[in-house]
Design an enzyme around this catalytic site. Structure first.
Site: not given
Ligand code: SF4
Ligand code: FES
Lengths: 160, 861
Positions: A93, A110
């Site tokens: 990510h 996250h």
């Protein structure tokens, strides 16, 4: 069946191990592995315990990776149970480190989660690219080698 | 070597690559993206001076701060010049919304472009005409003639447009925007007078939030910064970690973690406490929006799990606790709200005539939420802070409320709780939708002005069609065979009706010319009133298109300029065109314009100039911006003061041009846009309803909600006698992080299709143990409405006795099991509640089970 790395192939791979960036070259659109990777010994089968991750760097010092024996068969797994796999430890990510916990890779930036038995697929979270899997070979002595990276390591335009 | 195609190097955009600004095509958040396009065969270098990123790519990017450019952010497309081009689409670091962040949906924006080496090559590239059991290529010329002859033929015979039924989006993003919406509006509401029109995801033409709008509160009233400033965030029937992902991780989570305290100190009043935020999640499921937050701040996070359908009772109960504890400001209520109507609210919603203890006992019984939790929620939402400063609470609701039973009362109850506690119009407050998609609505007035209290309810077009009414059904950029409620019944009926026409057309030989075909279609439609002509306008062959007679290829995101706003701050930006549509595909507005012009020609040929003129609305539309500017004329005069912003339509953009939007780039401008009377300059509106509400007198209009009346007949039938035993599970439905809507793109991307190969059902571990089910098993979930085959995920996301079905999966929609009930006040369905049973199917599909992950998606510890 355990995949083993023949001595000859091993020599070929190490001899070819170079990490150069060719500036301004043609775009390579081939599928991974499209580059030449070093073969790096990560561990011996005898050292690998189910659920106990082994960290290493691959294909170079700035690329953390994790090898783990899952205790369940995995796509691309080696060893008798075909459950030993290795992945880049940089979340696809935004590049935070992932941890191996509770049978999966988890990124605490996250909360992306990747399934190590299913080719590193993102089964929850933000990472649109799956975690890069590091194909493994086992030689006659039970030594496990990292031999390539299937997937782009986050933050790079080229793995090596 | 790898399960899906992987890459270990990506092309570098060269210095001379074309660079475009855009916004993610997917969810409500509207993350900014940058697009780089250049011919295949060229490539940039790693030095900042050698690449269009302007970055040093010879060393790895730093985590979080660096530019994300991953495997899913590159594709190769073909231009209309027959040349191949690289397309790189990366999250924009200069967007205030996402600041370089992105989600699993937007991260694949590049993979969705038309590409000959991927599943997206399935795009529709020219019109298709059904001839018997085949789709044959036809020209736009013929397609438009057929459309024109049929539409005109029907309105000429009927003298009205009532036999023309339409199902069309009303939103922005996803390749639609103000331009396409305006084109649709001009054709359907100004040229034609279509009253049997339904919106993409529901059976009628209605607002999903009339319960808020009719109080004077448009649903998009907060700004994304409010999520950083709130003392408490309430997520009510909204799961933003999975459906507004970057909004959650970039703006809500930092607040809960305490990372925004300094921002609060700057904005709050002097002496006002500024602390890490609290989070209340109200949802029947233990969603990942709760479990993620519980990882970072377990003491400041609360989960309330009301029984299905009871949220408005819960909202009223929290409001009653607020009232009893005196957590309101009477001076504010008197100055800003309609105190005559407040009496009705006190009587019906707060039920002040019922003693508090008795009221709470009732609320506990109906909602399943304890009095202690209700009172704790009241404290977190409204208890004044030290120094008697008002607490700042931002309430965000979405489909769990909207697609609940009693849509109108659910929405009204929540917005009233927010106004009672003055949690609107101040920094860190607000009460509105999270949103699903982005928005971009501008049209002439719609057929139904409001709920049952304002001239409604609107017609249920699904029912109109399944009842055998209507002759011409135009489905635009949506897939009702997946998305309408009571889906199995709907699909079967539309199939039956369209097939009647298909068969009759083939009888005695297929008509040869387009004019003959149009004549024969009209003859059949008027001989057999049950026969139905269907045209589908879309980017792919959809499930619905299988039964279409004509298919029109439309342009997708990035293939035309368009404009939309996001939901979390009404931020208007230009989504720049970065490639041509494939083949002959056209933007929707252009298709509407051309259909109009063709109808106009037919009228002119008959000497009916006046009628023709109505259909020439698009004759001066040469560019997308022409349509954008024409649409602005629908809005009221926006020369109003800041105090009067509430008088403006939420999306008013009068005075804005593409040139201005290009200059503003990712910064955009927040609608409603005002032309400031003092300076003459255009200014955006950061936050709404600071001074007045959106009603003629500026006062909030209270409403007394209904009492608890139990469940509607369509669902209540499952709760009694034999059926209660036959269908023992409550069923709720919703979205998953990985896929967008019907997965029209995602199903073509191996990253997504392998991860979610089948629709899935969440089963609680207790139920799974009892039934001998494991994650990865296949079950049939069924009730009297319909059925489907689902992959089992065992998870504590659902309570024992409740199942969760993922919506809209192409291999079986959860809507097959949903009843045809709609709220009588608004015609909004209850997609998220029914009853069912499940049974394990014999055997397995090993290839699916070997490749799809079935690990628990809400477990982060
Ligand atoms: S959060 Fe929404 S807008 Fe942002 S990248 Fe994801 S899908 Fe796109
Ligand atoms: S960096 Fe791993 S989830 Fe964001």
């Amino acid at each position: 069946m355990t995949q083993t790395l023949s001595r000859r192939r091993f020599v070929q791979l190490t001899a070819a191990a170079t990490a150069l960036f060719a500036a301004g070259g043609k775009a390579q659109l081939g599928y991974a592995p499209s580059l030449t990777y070093p073969a790096v010994k990560v561990a011996n089968l005898s050292q690998v315990k189910t659920g106990q991750p082994i960290t290493f760097n691959y294909p170079d010092a700035s690329s953390p990776a994790i090898l783990v024996k899952l205790g369940r068969p995995a796509i691309g797994g080696v060893g008798r149970e075909r459950d030993i796999v290795a992945f880049s430890a940089l979340c696809t990510h935004m590049g935070c480190p992932v941890q191996y916990e509770g049978g999966r890779f988890l990124c605490r930036c996250h909360y992306s989660m990747f399934d190590p038995a299913k080719a590193g697929q993102t089964y929850q979270g933000l990472a649109s690219s799956w975690l890069p899997q590091i194909p493994l070979r086992v030689d006659g002595k039970g030594d496990i080698y990292a031999v390539a990276v299937a997937g782009l390591i986050w933050g790079r335009v080229k793995n090596v | 070597m790898a399960l899906i195609p992987r890459r270990d190097q990506l092309p570098i955009p060269p210095k001379n690559a074309k660079v475009y600004n855009t916004v993610c095509q997917y969810c409500n958040v509207g993350c900014g993206y940058k697009v780089y396009v250049w011919p295949v065969g060229e490539q940039g270098g790693p030095k900042p001076s050698q690449n269009a990123f302007g970055l040093d790519l010879s060393t790895p990017q730093p985590p979080l701060a660096g530019q994300s450019y991953t495997e899913t952010m590159h594709a190769v497309t073909v231009g209309r010049d027959g040349q191949q081009y690289h397309v790189v689409i990366v999250p924009a670091k200069d967007s205030p919304i996402n600041r370089g962040d992105y989600s699993i949906r937007g991260g694949t924006n590049a993979l969705t472009v038309w590409s000959l080496d991927r599943g997206t090559q399935d795009r529709l590239t020219y019109p298709l005409l059904r001839v018997g059991d085949q789709f044959q290529a036809i020209t736009w010329q013929d397609a438009l003639t057929l459309m024109g002859l049929l539409i005109k033929g029907i309105r000429d015979r009927d003298g009205n447009d009532d036999n023309i039924a339409v199902k069309c989006y009303d939103h922005g993003g996803s390749g639609q925007g103000f331009e396409d919406n305006y084109g649709a509006g001009k054709l359907f509401f100004a040229a034609l007078s279509v009253k049997h029109i339904a919106i993409h995801n529901r059976p009628a033409y209605n607002s999903e939030v009339w319960g808020s709008r009719e109080r004077g509160v448009h649903e998009l009233n907060y700004t994304y910064e409010d999520a950083r400033l709130a003392d408490t965030i309430v997520l009510w029937g909204a799961n933003p970690y999975e459906t507004a992902t970057v909004f959650y991780v970039e703006h809500m989570l930092p607040n809960i973690q305490g990372a925004t305290v300094a921002e609060k100190q700057q904005v709050f009043e002097r002496g006002e406490p500024a602390e890490p935020g609290y989070l209340i999640v109200i949802d029947p499921r233990k969603t990942s929006s709760y479990t993620v937050a519980a990882q970072v701040a377990p003491d400041r996070v609360m989960l309330l799990r009301p029984n299905l359908g009871t949220d408005y009772i819960l909202a009223n109960a929290i409001a009653r606790a607020v009232w009893e504890k005196g957590y309101y400001d009477m001076a504010y209520l008197q100055a800003r709200t309609d105190m005559a109507l407040f009496e009705e609210y006190k009587a019906k919603s707060l039920k002040l005539s019922v003693p508090y203890a008795e009221f709470m006992a009732q609320a506990e019984r109906i909602t399943g939420v304890s009095r202690a939790e209700i009172e704790k929620a009241a404290d977190w939402i409204a208890k004044p802070k030290a120094g008697r400063f008002k607490r700042r609470t931002l309430t965000i609701y979405e489909k769990g409320i909207i697609w609940n039973m009693k849509n109108y009362d659910q929405v009204a109850a929540i917005v009233q709780l927010a106004v009672l506690t003055h949690n609107i119009g101040r920094p860190g407050t607000g009460c509105g939708r999270q949103g699903g998609h982005q928005e971009g609505y501008v049209r002439p007035p719609a057929p139904t002005p409001g709920s049952i209290y304002r001239g409604g309810p609107p017609v249920n077009v699904d029912k109109f069609l399944t009842d055998g009414k209507g002759k011409f059904y135009w489905v635009i950029a949506n897939d009702p065979y997946l998305s309408t409620p009571n889906n199995q019944v709907f699909r079967k009926r539309i199939h039956e009706r369209t097939e009647k026409l298909t068969k009759a057309l083939g009888a005695g030989g297929e008509p040869g010319t387009i004019r003959e075909r149009a004549q024969k279609i009209l003859d059949v439609l008027y001989q057999d009133p049950d026969a139905l002509f269907m045209v589908v306008q879309d980017i792919y062959m959809t499930e619905t298109a299988r039964d279409a007679h004509l298919i029109l290829p439309a342009a997708a995101w990035g293939e035309a300029n368009d404009t939309s706003i996001n939901c979390n701050s009404r931020l208007l930006r230009l989504y720049e065109k970065f490639m041509d549509p494939p083949g002959e595909a056209k933007p929707d507005w252009e298709i509407f314009k051309l259909v109009g012009l063709r109808i106009a020609e037919l009228y002119r040929a008959e000497g009916k100039a006046q009628e023709a003129a109505k259909f020439e609305f698009g004759k001066d539309w040469k560019t997308d911006e022409d349509v954008f500017l024409a649409g602005a004329e629908e809005f009221g005069d926006n020369r109003v003061s800041e105090e009067d912003e509430a008088k403006l339509e939420a999306e008013n953009y009068k005075g804005v041009t593409y040139k201005l939007l290009k200059e503003l780039g990712q910064k955009g401008i927040q609608t409603p846009v005002r032309r400031d009377p003092k300076t003459g300059k255009l200014v955006g509106t950061v936050r709404r309803y600071t001074y007045k509400f959106g009603t003629p007198d500026g006062k909030f209009k209270w409403y007394g909600t209904d009492d608890w009346e139990g469940y509607p007949a369509e669902v209540a039938k499952y709760l009694e006698g034999e059926k209660a035993r036959q269908y023992p599970f409550w069923v709720t439905t919703g979205r998953a992080q990985t896929i967008w809507q019907t997965a029209y793109h995602d199903r073509r991307l191996p990253e997504k299709a392998l991860a979610l190969p089948l629709p899935y059902v969440e089963v609680n571990p207790e139920d799974a143990r009892r039934l001998g089910l494991q994650s990865g098993d296949l079950v049939e979930v069924y009730n009297e409405e319909g059925n489907g085959t689902f992959l089992v995920y065992v998870t504590d996301a659902v309570k024992p006795g409740t199942l969760f079905l993922v919506m809209y999966h192409w291999r079986g929609t959860s809507n097959s099991l949903v009843s045809g009930y709609t709220d009588p006040k608004t015609t909004i369905p209850w997609y998220k509640g029914t009853r069912a049973n499940l049974r394990k199917v014999a055997g397995a599909i090993p290839s699916v089970q070997q490749t799809a992950s079935v690990l628990q998606q809400n477990k982060f510890d």
